[in-house]
Design a protein around this motif. Structure first.
Motif, PDB file in Angstrom:
ATOM      1  N   ASP A  99       8.678 -18.207 -20.378  1.00 60.52           N
ATOM      2  CA  ASP A  99       8.114 -16.909 -20.771  1.00 60.52           C
ATOM      3  C   ASP A  99       8.494 -16.579 -22.214  1.00 60.52           C
ATOM      4  N   ARG A 103       6.200 -16.154 -25.637  1.00 64.40           N
ATOM      5  CA  ARG A 103       6.283 -14.869 -26.324  1.00 64.40           C
ATOM      6  C   ARG A 103       6.632 -15.072 -27.799  1.00 64.40           C
ATOM      7  N   ARG A 161       0.540 -18.772 -13.266  1.00 62.30           N
ATOM      8  CA  ARG A 161       0.920 -17.738 -14.246  1.00 62.30           C
ATOM      9  C   ARG A 161      -0.163 -17.465 -15.280  1.00 62.30           C
ATOM     10  N   HIS A 195      -0.620 -18.653 -24.132  1.00 61.86           N
ATOM     11  CA  HIS A 195      -0.820 -17.532 -23.191  1.00 61.86           C
ATOM     12  C   HIS A 195      -2.159 -16.928 -23.379  1.00 61.86           C
TER      13      HIS A 195
END
Length: 195
Positions: A99, A103, A161, A195
């Motif tokens: 994650d 990010r 995800r 993402h």
């Protein structure tokens, strides 16, 4: 300088002049190659003090730190690429580390050993013991690998995800192989994620 096969794939796909964070950068081999051949502004995070010293002696910007706790301090989208090579399986919380990678970097490279490779399966089936191979040289009690994942585990994880796979490369004996039956045939995997 010759790079480990997974690192060579990553180096070939990083854009010229990019800003890169190499998490678990080891002695800085990838960072040095990216700096010298692609004009990359590379930074590193490494847990082992000896590796940090080796990387700094190459003129690289590397700090000592732990991916499980220190990635939270990096601002969002501060790098073009965040790289985690042969480190995901050693993280206490690989989901949280991933994650943070996505990010911190606009894209993330992740490479890891495939514990579903046929040699690993054969070792367990015929020997009944955790495998010791040239690519997984430690015994079960002294390995840094605490999460044994497979290519199919990782594919399922990123799909669940909503993470986009921009590229995937599979290696067997250091040579790129096709994606067909990669979970069975590949010893290592490299993924480029967004993402």
């Amino acid at each position: 300088m010759s790079l480990r096969p997974d690192l060579a794939i990553i180096a070939d796909h990083v854009a010229h002049g990019a800003r890169v964070l190499d998490v678990g950068c080891g002695d800085g081999a990838l960072m040095a190659a990216l700096r010298d051949t692609r004009g990359v502004d590379a930074r590193g995070l490494e847990i082992d003090g000896g590796n940090v010293a080796a990387a700094v002696s190459r003129g690289l910007s590397v700090i000592q730190g732990d991916a499980d706790v220190d990635l939270a301090d990096y601002p969002d989208a501060s790098f073009d690429y965040a790289i985690l090579s042969q480190t995901l399986q050693t993280a206490r919380r690989p989901d949280v580390v991933l994650d943070h990678l996505l990010r911190i970097g606009r894209q993330a490279f992740v490479s890891f050993p495939n514990f579903a490779h046929w040699r690993v399966r054969a070792s367990l089936l015929w020997g009944g013991r955790m495998p010791v191979t040239p690519l997984l040289p430690e015994r079960w009690y002294d390995t840094p690998n605490i999460h044994h994942l497979t290519i199919d585990d990782f594919r399922s994880f990123v799909a669940d995800r909503g993470i986009v796979v921009e590229g995937a490369w599979f290696l067997s004996r250091g040579v790129e192989t096709s994606s067909a039956a990669a979970n069975f045939r590949a010893e290592h995997a490299v993924f480029l994620l967004k993402h």
